[in-house]
Design an enzyme around this catalytic site. Structure first.
Site, PDB file in Angstrom:
ATOM      1  N   LYS A   4      -7.976   7.789  14.561  1.00  0.00           N
ATOM      2  CA  LYS A   4      -6.887   8.947  13.677  1.00  0.00           C
ATOM      3  C   LYS A   4      -7.339  10.147  14.005  1.00  0.00           C
ATOM      4  O   LYS A   4      -6.266  11.111  13.949  1.00  0.00           O
ATOM      5  CB  LYS A   4      -7.804   8.598  12.216  1.00  0.00           C
ATOM      6  N   VAL A  38      -7.807   5.559  -0.774  1.00  0.00           N
ATOM      7  CA  VAL A  38      -6.519   5.351  -1.585  1.00  0.00           C
ATOM      8  C   VAL A  38      -6.709   3.903  -1.981  1.00  0.00           C
ATOM      9  O   VAL A  38      -7.020   2.982  -1.037  1.00  0.00           O
ATOM     10  CB  VAL A  38      -5.180   5.719  -0.700  1.00  0.00           C
ATOM     11  N   GLY A  63       0.824  -1.228  -0.075  1.00  0.00           N
ATOM     12  CA  GLY A  63       0.167  -0.107   0.095  1.00  0.00           C
ATOM     13  C   GLY A  63       0.893   1.278   0.062  1.00  0.00           C
ATOM     14  O   GLY A  63       2.034   1.345  -0.638  1.00  0.00           O
ATOM     15  N   ASP A 121       5.789  -5.880  15.621  1.00  0.00           N
ATOM     16  CA  ASP A 121       4.283  -5.717  15.639  1.00  0.00           C
ATOM     17  C   ASP A 121       4.246  -4.450  16.552  1.00  0.00           C
ATOM     18  O   ASP A 121       4.815  -4.153  17.659  1.00  0.00           O
ATOM     19  CB  ASP A 121       3.331  -6.798  16.459  1.00  0.00           C
ATOM     20  N   TYR A 130     -11.839   3.198  14.036  1.00  0.00           N
ATOM     21  CA  TYR A 130     -10.878   3.504  13.505  1.00  0.00           C
ATOM     22  C   TYR A 130     -10.744   5.224  13.248  1.00  0.00           C
ATOM     23  O   TYR A 130      -9.684   6.045  13.294  1.00  0.00           O
ATOM     24  CB  TYR A 130     -11.044   3.170  12.010  1.00  0.00           C
ATOM     25  N   THR A 140      -5.673   0.635  -1.737  1.00  0.00           N
ATOM     26  CA  THR A 140      -4.650  -0.053  -1.287  1.00  0.00           C
ATOM     27  C   THR A 140      -5.305  -1.562  -0.834  1.00  0.00           C
ATOM     28  O   THR A 140      -6.555  -1.541  -0.848  1.00  0.00           O
ATOM     29  CB  THR A 140      -4.361   0.439  -0.037  1.00  0.00           C
TER      30      THR A 140
END
Length: 246
Positions: free
Chosen positions: A149, A178, A19, A53, A145, A180
């Site tokens: 952000k 995008v 990506g 990770d 999410y 990806t």
């Protein structure tokens, strides 16, 4: 290329296996940077790579140490890694929210803890964090999410102010859709993936999805000397979607 704008720089890129991260690796190397790639998966095409990770602080520290040993001190960081679980505000338990924050927010912080002190000591450095258009808009299907952000962007503004006296800049890229693997996976979850993709394209006035290369160009600018008087900014990369959000 030896005479590229990033000649002599060592850039750590997270989420470098695919990506946006993979495109950033390629673009920076084309401009003369030595790129230290970090991902949970093996990374091809970087000057050095390590696996970790971002949820595990000790693993991140060890991986960054390996990369510094291979290439020297990190002069810039581009944090592209992230997770994007689906779900509304009440759909998921604490574990999913905590995991999302651990990768998307604390992952960035864990990386900055490893590399920013050296940048400040040398009075030279740049940090670019990849956020999302969803940090600014209500996103019922991606609640954790979007919230993570938004937190990432606020952390970036605070860090930019704190690091500015030492000439370390911090900026944010806020992409819309995008093309990806992460976005493709979201289409695949729909009843009609092709229709979901078409609807998404229509949300962007420029009439197409973004490409990883679009993001890489902006990341290059923000870590390069060309943006030397820019810090604390959040830069939309959205094909006009932020203007109308249709």
């Amino acid at each position: 290329m030896a005479d590229g704008v990033m000649h002599g720089e060592v850039v750590l890129v997270s989420g470098a296996a695919s990506g946006i991260g993979a495109a950033v690796v390629q673009r920076l190397r084309a401009e003369g940077a030595r790129v230290a790639a970090l991902d949970r998966q093996p990374v091809d095409g970087a000057d050095a790579s390590a696996q970790a990770d971002l949820r595990a602080g000790e693993a991140v520290a060890q991986a960054v140490g390996q990369l510094v040993s291979a290439l020297g001190p990190v002069t810039s960081l581009v944090h592209c890694a992230g997770v994007c679980p689906a779900g509304g505000t009440l759909d998921d338990d604490d574990a999913l929210w905590l995991d999302t924050y651990s990768v998307n927010v604390l992952g960035a912080l864990r990386l900055m803890r490893q590399v920013v002190p050296g940048m400040r000591a040398r009075r030279h450095g740049a940090v670019v964090l990849v956020s999302s258009i969803n940090a600014r808009f209500a996103t019922p299907t991606l609640a954790a999410y979007a919230a993570s952000k938004a937190a990432l962007e606020e952390m970036a503004r605070t860090a930019a102010l704190e690091f500015a006296p030492d000439n370390v800049r911090v900026n944010v890229i806020a992409p819309a859709s995008v093309d990806t693997p992460m976005l493709q996976a979201s289409f695949a979850r729909a009843d009609d993936p092709d229709a979901a993709r078409a609807r998404n394209v229509q949300r962007h006035p420029l009439g197409r999805l973004g490409t990883p290369g679009d993001a890489a160009e902006l990341a290059l600018f923000l870590v390069s000397p060309r943006s030397g008087w820019i810090t604390g900014g959040t830069f939309p990369l959205d094909g006009g979607a932020g203007v109308t959000r249709r």
